[in-house]
Design a protein around this motif. Structure first.
Motif, PDB file in Angstrom:
ATOM      1  N   ARG A  17       0.844  -1.216   0.000  1.00  0.00           N
ATOM      2  CA  ARG A  17       0.000   0.000   0.000  1.00  0.00           C
ATOM      3  C   ARG A  17       0.878   1.265   0.000  1.00  0.00           C
ATOM      4  O   ARG A  17       0.501   2.288  -0.556  1.00  0.00           O
ATOM      5  CB  ARG A  17      -0.916   0.024   1.220  1.00  0.00           C
ATOM      6  CG  ARG A  17      -1.950  -1.067   1.253  1.00  0.00           C
ATOM      7  CD  ARG A  17      -3.030  -0.816   0.208  1.00  0.00           C
ATOM      8  NE  ARG A  17      -4.079  -1.795   0.364  1.00  0.00           N
ATOM      9  CZ  ARG A  17      -4.107  -2.965  -0.294  1.00  0.00           C
ATOM     10  NH1 ARG A  17      -3.170  -3.254  -1.167  1.00  0.00           N
ATOM     11  NH2 ARG A  17      -5.095  -3.815  -0.089  1.00  0.00           N
ATOM     12  N   SER A  24      -7.295   3.493  -0.511  1.00  0.00           N
ATOM     13  CA  SER A  24      -7.595   2.693   0.675  1.00  0.00           C
ATOM     14  C   SER A  24      -7.139   3.456   1.911  1.00  0.00           C
ATOM     15  O   SER A  24      -6.373   4.426   1.827  1.00  0.00           O
ATOM     16  CB  SER A  24      -6.876   1.341   0.619  1.00  0.00           C
ATOM     17  OG  SER A  24      -5.544   1.458   1.068  1.00  0.00           O
ATOM     18  N   THR A  26      -5.051   2.705   4.405  1.00  0.00           N
ATOM     19  CA  THR A  26      -3.619   2.771   4.746  1.00  0.00           C
ATOM     20  C   THR A  26      -2.821   3.553   3.700  1.00  0.00           C
ATOM     21  O   THR A  26      -1.920   4.308   4.049  1.00  0.00           O
ATOM     22  CB  THR A  26      -3.024   1.363   4.938  1.00  0.00           C
ATOM     23  OG1 THR A  26      -3.152   0.619   3.739  1.00  0.00           O
ATOM     24  CG2 THR A  26      -3.719   0.636   6.080  1.00  0.00           C
ATOM     25  N   LYS A  44      -3.059   8.623  15.325  1.00  0.00           N
ATOM     26  CA  LYS A  44      -3.846   7.383  15.474  1.00  0.00           C
ATOM     27  C   LYS A  44      -3.269   6.530  16.598  1.00  0.00           C
ATOM     28  O   LYS A  44      -4.010   5.945  17.385  1.00  0.00           O
ATOM     29  CB  LYS A  44      -3.863   6.560  14.173  1.00  0.00           C
ATOM     30  CG  LYS A  44      -4.725   7.086  13.065  1.00  0.00           C
ATOM     31  CD  LYS A  44      -6.152   7.326  13.466  1.00  0.00           C
ATOM     32  CE  LYS A  44      -6.925   6.071  13.801  1.00  0.00           C
ATOM     33  NZ  LYS A  44      -8.348   6.372  14.137  1.00  0.00           N
ATOM     34  N   GLU A  48      -5.337   5.278  19.741  1.00  0.00           N
ATOM     35  CA  GLU A  48      -5.510   3.836  20.005  1.00  0.00           C
ATOM     36  C   GLU A  48      -4.910   3.458  21.362  1.00  0.00           C
ATOM     37  O   GLU A  48      -5.429   2.586  22.053  1.00  0.00           O
ATOM     38  CB  GLU A  48      -4.896   2.987  18.890  1.00  0.00           C
ATOM     39  CG  GLU A  48      -5.449   3.240  17.479  1.00  0.00           C
ATOM     40  CD  GLU A  48      -6.958   3.058  17.333  1.00  0.00           C
ATOM     41  OE1 GLU A  48      -7.609   2.504  18.243  1.00  0.00           O
ATOM     42  OE2 GLU A  48      -7.505   3.490  16.316  1.00  0.00           O
ATOM     43  N   ASP A  68      -6.115  -2.815  17.146  1.00  0.00           N
ATOM     44  CA  ASP A  68      -6.010  -1.498  16.488  1.00  0.00           C
ATOM     45  C   ASP A  68      -4.653  -0.843  16.779  1.00  0.00           C
ATOM     46  O   ASP A  68      -4.031  -0.264  15.891  1.00  0.00           O
ATOM     47  CB  ASP A  68      -7.110  -0.548  17.010  1.00  0.00           C
ATOM     48  CG  ASP A  68      -8.465  -0.819  16.377  1.00  0.00           C
ATOM     49  OD1 ASP A  68      -8.520  -1.534  15.351  1.00  0.00           O
ATOM     50  OD2 ASP A  68      -9.471  -0.308  16.912  1.00  0.00           O
TER      51      ASP A  68
END
Ligand SMILES: N=c1c2ncn([C@@H]3O[C@H](COP(=O)(O)OP(=O)(O)OP(=O)(O)O)[C@@H](O)[C@H]3O)c2ncn1[C@@H]1O[C@H](COP(=O)(O)O)[C@@H](O)[C@H]1O
Length: 96
Positions: A17, A24, A26, A44, A48, A68
């Motif tokens: 990716r 998408s 990622t 993030k 998380e 996650d």
């Protein structure tokens, strides 16, 4: 029993990716300009981490929140060009 190689498979997908971006989650996190992408991934991880703490305290969703967190940490490693094997070697070095 689930296969630990799933971690490597996810890691490899994240490298794909990064190197061949598609539409998408990622890819879109990693394809922003340099500082912005890193900041978004770190943000993030912060979120998380907090969610893991809350999940543990509440005895609720700890598996999902931990997944996650691990996932977003893997994403950071891929983004920063750190190989999964470097992390595994570090674990091996520490293991008694
Ligand atoms: N393991 C995951 C994975 N775990 C979580 N997520 C996504 O991470 C995003 C953020 O997660 P959050 O917990 O913050 O969820 P949220 O939707 O923002 O909602 P809140 O819980 O914060 O309210 C969500 O969109 C999830 O779908 C993941 N997205 C992808 N993967 C793996 O990464 C690979 C590449 O993913 P794509 O880029 O989507 O192809 C996939 O094949 C999977 O193996």
């Amino acid at each position: 029993m689930p296969d630990i190689n799933i971690i490597r498979e996810v890691y490899n997908t994240l490298e794909t990716r990064r190197d061949n971006p598609i539409d998408s989650y990622t890819s879109s996190l990693m394809k922003d300009d340099k500082k912005k992408a890193e900041d978004k991934i770190l943000e993030k991880i912060g979120e998380e981490s907090a969610e893991v703490i809350i999940a543990s305290k509440n005895n609720e969703n700890l598996i999902e929140e931990s997944t996650d967190l691990i996932f977003h940490n893997l994403l950071l490693l891929v983004y920063k060009g750190i190989k999964l094997d470097e992390i595994l070697e570090e674990f091996e070095k520490r293991h008694k």
